[in-house]
Design a protein around this motif. Structure first.
Motif, PDB file in Angstrom:
ATOM      1  N   GLU A 163     -19.216 -34.981  39.835  1.00  0.00           N
ATOM      2  CA  GLU A 163     -18.529 -35.918  38.966  1.00  0.00           C
ATOM      3  C   GLU A 163     -17.424 -36.604  39.751  1.00  0.00           C
ATOM      4  N   SER A 173     -18.448 -45.549  44.339  1.00  0.00           N
ATOM      5  CA  SER A 173     -19.858 -45.850  44.652  1.00  0.00           C
ATOM      6  C   SER A 173     -19.919 -47.068  45.573  1.00  0.00           C
ATOM      7  N   GLU A 192     -31.279 -41.039  40.164  1.00  0.00           N
ATOM      8  CA  GLU A 192     -29.871 -40.772  39.854  1.00  0.00           C
ATOM      9  C   GLU A 192     -29.516 -41.278  38.465  1.00  0.00           C
ATOM     10  N   TYR A 194     -26.165 -42.020  36.041  1.00  0.00           N
ATOM     11  CA  TYR A 194     -24.710 -42.192  35.900  1.00  0.00           C
ATOM     12  C   TYR A 194     -24.381 -42.082  34.417  1.00  0.00           C
ATOM     13  N   THR A 217     -26.071 -52.506  40.041  1.00  0.00           N
ATOM     14  CA  THR A 217     -27.153 -52.126  40.952  1.00  0.00           C
ATOM     15  C   THR A 217     -27.892 -53.395  41.363  1.00  0.00           C
ATOM     16  N   HIS A 244     -26.974 -49.138  44.654  1.00  0.00           N
ATOM     17  CA  HIS A 244     -26.108 -48.983  43.496  1.00  0.00           C
ATOM     18  C   HIS A 244     -24.665 -48.913  43.948  1.00  0.00           C
ATOM     19  N   TYR A 257     -17.450 -40.769  36.043  1.00  0.00           N
ATOM     20  CA  TYR A 257     -18.893 -40.673  35.854  1.00  0.00           C
ATOM     21  C   TYR A 257     -19.418 -39.357  36.393  1.00  0.00           C
ATOM     22  N   ASN A 259     -22.758 -37.726  37.961  1.00  0.00           N
ATOM     23  CA  ASN A 259     -23.986 -38.076  38.672  1.00  0.00           C
ATOM     24  C   ASN A 259     -24.961 -36.908  38.637  1.00  0.00           C
ATOM     25  N   MET A 261     -28.771 -35.949  40.113  1.00  0.00           N
ATOM     26  CA  MET A 261     -29.784 -36.387  41.066  1.00  0.00           C
ATOM     27  C   MET A 261     -30.829 -35.302  41.307  1.00  0.00           C
ATOM     28  N   TRP A 270     -28.914 -34.677  49.978  1.00  0.00           N
ATOM     29  CA  TRP A 270     -28.293 -35.903  49.470  1.00  0.00           C
ATOM     30  C   TRP A 270     -27.957 -36.762  50.684  1.00  0.00           C
TER      31      TRP A 270
END
Length: 307
Positions: A163, A173, A192, A194, A217, A244, A257, A259, A261, A270
């Motif tokens: 987060e 980002s 992913e 958000y 994005t 993104h 946010y 995340n 994934m 990652w």
């Protein structure tokens, strides 16, 4: 908001199902590897986390929760202390193995990050004090990352979860990046999610519903996508491919946010590739300090006032 495909951006409540405010899972069109469930609970509510075959991370957004989970003949009950809000520093979280089912009770707002898998890893409670807190970037690109569900912090099967808190007027980002090609040692394929929350800065008289940020994005060779959206608490963006970022906190409002994934690659990694047009921005951070408003912690927010 402009999007090339309405599948990839959803306002709060658009994905409501079975007592949850939002649900993303394998039944979501175009989606396969990740999921999220978000709900507000009262003292009389309970929500089932079933079936097995899905690994999960229970993330208190605000409030406290109890999770009773079942693996074979064993029943375990874990209390998650939680936090006042997502802007009050890290929370304790609970990783549930893909062999577990569970029942969730409590008062507050909670997110469940999910990924379908047959691989069974041990369930584990991660205290807030054990969460790696990273201050990433510098200057107006400063943000705070809670890495409780990344490969370095958690032995999960597929899930990679963290987060991010972005103070008002900052960008995160960023530079824009992607992870939609399998290039060993350089880039991994990861869907992913958000999940966003926003709030007026501490001490502001602004109404909570006025808070917003921005998120974008755009397309890569892996696929076409175009989101340019004003985001508020409860909104969800899905990123199946493409570049993104940025996620921008508007002046006067902080941005959070979560995340989530996971992807089809054999390794749980990652690995990202910056957009070459903007990658040079990282070099400018070397001469800047991290934003003095970070880190956001329970102590610092207590000093600044309630949100």
């Amino acid at each position: 908001m402009s999007t090339s495909d309405q599948r990839w951006f959803h306002r709060r409540g658009d994905l409501a199902r079975d007592g949850w405010e939002s649900v993303v899972d394998e039944n979501t069109p175009g989606w396969a590897h990740t999921g999220i469930r978000v709900a507000d609970l009262t003292a009389t509510d309970s929500l089932a986390l079933a079936p097995a075959g899905v690994e999960r991370i229970v993330v208190p957004l605000s409030g406290s929760f109890t999770v009773a989970y079942f693996e074979g003949a064993d029943t375990t009950t874990t209390r998650l202390k939680g936090r006042a809000s997502v802007f009050d520093g890290p929370t304790d979280v609970l990783y549930l193995s893909s062999a577990a089912t569970a029942v969730l009770t409590g008062v507050g707002r909670v997110a469940i990050a999910t990924s379908p898998t047959d691989v069974v890893k041990p369930s584990v409670h991660i205290p807030a004090s054990d969460t790696p807190v990273e201050l990433r970037g510098a200057g107006r690109s400063s943000r705070q990352v809670h890495n409780f569900g990344t490969p370095q912090a958690l032995d999960a099967a597929r899930l990679i979860v963290c987060e991010v808190i972005t103070p008002a007027e900052n960008w995160s980002s960023y530079p824009p990046h992607k992870h939609d090609e399998h290039v060993p040692g350089h880039e991994s394929r990861l869907e992913e999610i958000y999940y966003f929350e926003t709030a007026p800065v501490a001490g502001s008289d602004a109404a909570a519903e006025t808070a917003f940020g921005m998120f974008s994005t755009y397309s890569s060779p892996a696929g076409e996508i175009d989101i340019n959206a004003m985001v508020r608490t409860g909104d969800i963006a899905l990123v199946p491919f493409g570049y993104h970022g940025p996620a921008v906190a508007a002046p006067g409002y902080d941005l959070y946010y979560l995340n989530v994934m996971a992807g089809p690659d054999p390794e749980r990694e990652w690995l990202i590739s910056d957009d070459p047009a903007h990658a040079w921005v990282r070099d400018t951070w070397a001469g800047q300090s991290v934003d003095e408003r970070l880190p956001h912690t329970n102590d610092s927010n207590d000093k600044e006032g309630d949100r």
